[in-house]
Write a protein that holds these residues in place. Structure first.
Motif, PDB file in Angstrom:
ATOM      1  N   GLY A 172       8.495   5.218   6.673  1.00 20.07           N
ATOM      2  CA  GLY A 172       8.221   4.033   7.475  1.00 20.07           C
ATOM      3  C   GLY A 172       6.731   3.779   7.481  1.00 20.07           C
ATOM      4  O   GLY A 172       5.947   4.646   7.086  1.00 20.07           O
ATOM      5  N   CYS A 173       6.346   2.582   7.897  1.00 18.75           N
ATOM      6  CA  CYS A 173       4.908   2.297   7.941  1.00 18.75           C
ATOM      7  C   CYS A 173       4.595   1.253   9.008  1.00 18.75           C
ATOM      8  O   CYS A 173       5.463   0.484   9.420  1.00 18.75           O
ATOM      9  N   VAL A 174       3.355   1.304   9.438  1.00 24.01           N
ATOM     10  CA  VAL A 174       2.799   0.264  10.313  1.00 24.01           C
ATOM     11  C   VAL A 174       1.743  -0.419   9.456  1.00 24.01           C
ATOM     12  O   VAL A 174       0.845   0.249   8.932  1.00 24.01           O
ATOM     13  N   VAL A 233       0.824  -1.210   0.000  1.00 24.33           N
ATOM     14  CA  VAL A 233       0.000   0.000   0.000  1.00 24.33           C
ATOM     15  C   VAL A 233       0.863   1.268   0.000  1.00 24.33           C
ATOM     16  O   VAL A 233       0.658   2.188  -0.786  1.00 24.33           O
ATOM     17  N   CYS A 234       1.882   1.294   0.874  1.00 28.66           N
ATOM     18  CA  CYS A 234       2.595   2.561   1.102  1.00 28.66           C
ATOM     19  C   CYS A 234       3.365   3.041  -0.125  1.00 28.66           C
ATOM     20  O   CYS A 234       3.597   4.242  -0.272  1.00 28.66           O
ATOM     21  N   TYR A 235       3.737   2.124  -1.032  1.00 23.61           N
ATOM     22  CA  TYR A 235       4.483   2.540  -2.231  1.00 23.61           C
ATOM     23  C   TYR A 235       3.731   3.635  -2.989  1.00 23.61           C
ATOM     24  O   TYR A 235       4.333   4.563  -3.515  1.00 23.61           O
ATOM     25  N   ARG A 246      -4.049  -2.675   5.757  1.00 26.53           N
ATOM     26  CA  ARG A 246      -4.251  -1.291   6.228  1.00 26.53           C
ATOM     27  C   ARG A 246      -2.882  -0.797   6.668  1.00 26.53           C
ATOM     28  O   ARG A 246      -2.171  -1.490   7.396  1.00 26.53           O
ATOM     29  N   GLU A 247      -2.520   0.368   6.201  1.00 27.35           N
ATOM     30  CA  GLU A 247      -1.223   0.922   6.599  1.00 27.35           C
ATOM     31  C   GLU A 247      -1.373   2.326   7.161  1.00 27.35           C
ATOM     32  O   GLU A 247      -2.249   3.086   6.735  1.00 27.35           O
ATOM     33  N   ILE A 248      -0.510   2.640   8.117  1.00 24.91           N
ATOM     34  CA  ILE A 248      -0.318   4.031   8.548  1.00 24.91           C
ATOM     35  C   ILE A 248       1.121   4.362   8.136  1.00 24.91           C
ATOM     36  O   ILE A 248       2.049   3.597   8.447  1.00 24.91           O
TER      37      ILE A 248
HETATM   38 ZN    ZN Z   1       4.318  -0.131   3.965  1.00 17.92          ZN
END
Ligand code: ZN
Ligand code: AMP
Length: 391
Positions: free
Chosen positions: A357-359, A208-210, A254-256
């Motif tokens: 960074g991500c959670v 997701v974060c990309y 799900r990402e933060i």
């Molecule tokens: Zn990520």
């Protein structure tokens, strides 16, 4: 199915057995399954066809590349609550299937019914609330991902084995008519010539974060720091390892996501971990958090895994599966240093590349671990989840 045993040229160290075993699925199309002995000296392959000398050579090269000279990483355990007593010990799958709560559409592709969907929604509501405590703004990302952009962040080198490509028929009347008339599904897949398909412009997104980093590429980072949250379908082709719900081809995450200075990203990753720990305590989930590495492909594995370990870049939340006395990664805390900032030219006010960074939470796995620990009857669930349940 014939079994073929191979004695390894070096004993695969215990900490690498599961990672090498997962890679063996990609070594040859004749391999239907692989099991490495506990002492790491022998590999039993289930084969769809007779073994060839080339097959053995390929297996040996994978073992050598991943295991030769590998030093045992120090596994850092940040939280250990595996000892929490939970009320359920049976395998939830037979009942989930019987109740149509889980339906297998195809290998690695599943649909979920109201119970699983409801549990996922309760976790989602919590994550969305958690995201607001970081002032993380909601984002919506596509399911497809740009091949050009993935190439820019070296994804093809790191994870080629798990890519899923999106293509379409070439814009050619004959090709399209021919496909419309003749395409049928055969046991091994659609009957259509590879020449009918276009070159790859896009893939199905593996994370997701990309998408967030791509959206921020080639400009200064607004305000010098940003937090965002999104949910999305992710696709990772895991070959023969796609046998149960534990590994899916298409799953949701799900990402933060945090972008800013190193301090900003690391502080928020840590804050995220502490808040999630409080939540998991409130529901009494049995789990641990420990250092981990991403499943890099063979050639990149040793160097990249050691790097992630040395710089404490990845920690996994591993939920207990009581029925098989094992654990499953249900989420991760990640720090990429300035990797995306450098490759995508995302700059901080001082001109330096941004850190990220991500959670990340695997929603199906989280629901699966929860149901494996608490069962399918809401009456047996922990109070915060029972109270949120509207089924
Ligand atoms: Zn990520
Ligand atoms: P990662 O980015 O690899 O840390 O993935 C984040 C989370 O996504 C993991 O902790 C899992 O919960 C979930 N996940 C990753 N791969 C799969 C898969 N093949 N099937 C289901 N869930 C997955």
């Amino acid at each position: 199915m014939p079994e073929h045993r191979i004695a390894t040229e070096l004993a695969i160290p215990a900490h690498l057995i599961s990672q090498v075993q997962a890679k063996l699925a990609y070594v040859d199309e004749s391999i239907a399954g692989a099991k490495i002995s506990e002492d790491g000296t022998s590999i039993a392959l289930q084969l769809r066809a007779d073994a060839t000398p080339e097959l053995e050579a390929k297996v040996h090269s994978v073992v050598a590349e991943m295991a030769k000279g590998a030093s045992q990483p120090k596994v850092e355990v940040l939280e250990d609550h595996l000892g929490r007593s939970v009320p359920y010990a049976a395998d939830p799958m037979p009942e989930l299937l019987a109740r149509n709560e889980v339906s297998k559409e195809h290998t690695g592709i599943y649909s979920f019914g109201p119970l699983v969907a409801g549990v996922i929604q309760i976790f989602e509501d919590y994550f969305i609330e958690l995201a607001t405590t970081f002032e993380a703004k909601p984002q919506r990302f596509p399911t497809l991902i740009s091949a050009e952009k993935l190439g820019r962040v070296n994804y093809f080198r790191a994870f080629p084995h798990s890519l899923t490509f999106a293509t379409h028929l070439r814009e050619d009347l004959h090709v399209i008519n021919d496909f419309a008339e003749h395409a049928t599904y055969e046991e091994s897949g659609l009957s259509a010539s590879l020449e009918s398909f276009s070159k790859i412009q896009a893939l199905l997104s593996p994370a997701v974060c990309y998408h967030f980093y791509f959206a921020l590429a080639d400009k200064p980072l607004p305000g010098g720091q940003m937090a965002a949250t999104a949910v999305g379908h992710c696709f990772r082709y895991e070959s023969n390892n796609l046998t149960t719900l534990e590994r899916m081809w298409d799953f949701t995450m799900r990402e933060i996501i945090f972008v800013g200075s190193a301090d900003y990203v690391l502080e928020n990753r840590e804050r995220g971990r502490q808040r999630v720990a409080e939540f998991l305590e409130s529901i009494g989930l049995a789990y641990k958090v420990e250092s981990a590495n991403d499943p890099f492909f063979v050639g990149e594995f040793r160097k990249q895994a050691a790097f992630q370990n040395a710089f404490q870049l990845k920690y996994e939340i591993r939920g207990k599966l009581p029925f098989k006395d094992s654990t499953l990664a249900v989420g991760s805390y990640n720090y990429h240093q300035d990797f995306f900032g450098r490759h995508l030219n995302i700059t901080l006010p001082d001109g330096k590349p941004a850190h990220t960074g991500c959670v990340a939470f695997g929603l199906e796995r989280l629901a699966y671990a929860f149901l494996a620990q608490f069962g399918l009857d809401p009456k047996g669930w922990p109070a915060p989840i029972r109270e949120a349940w509207v089924g």
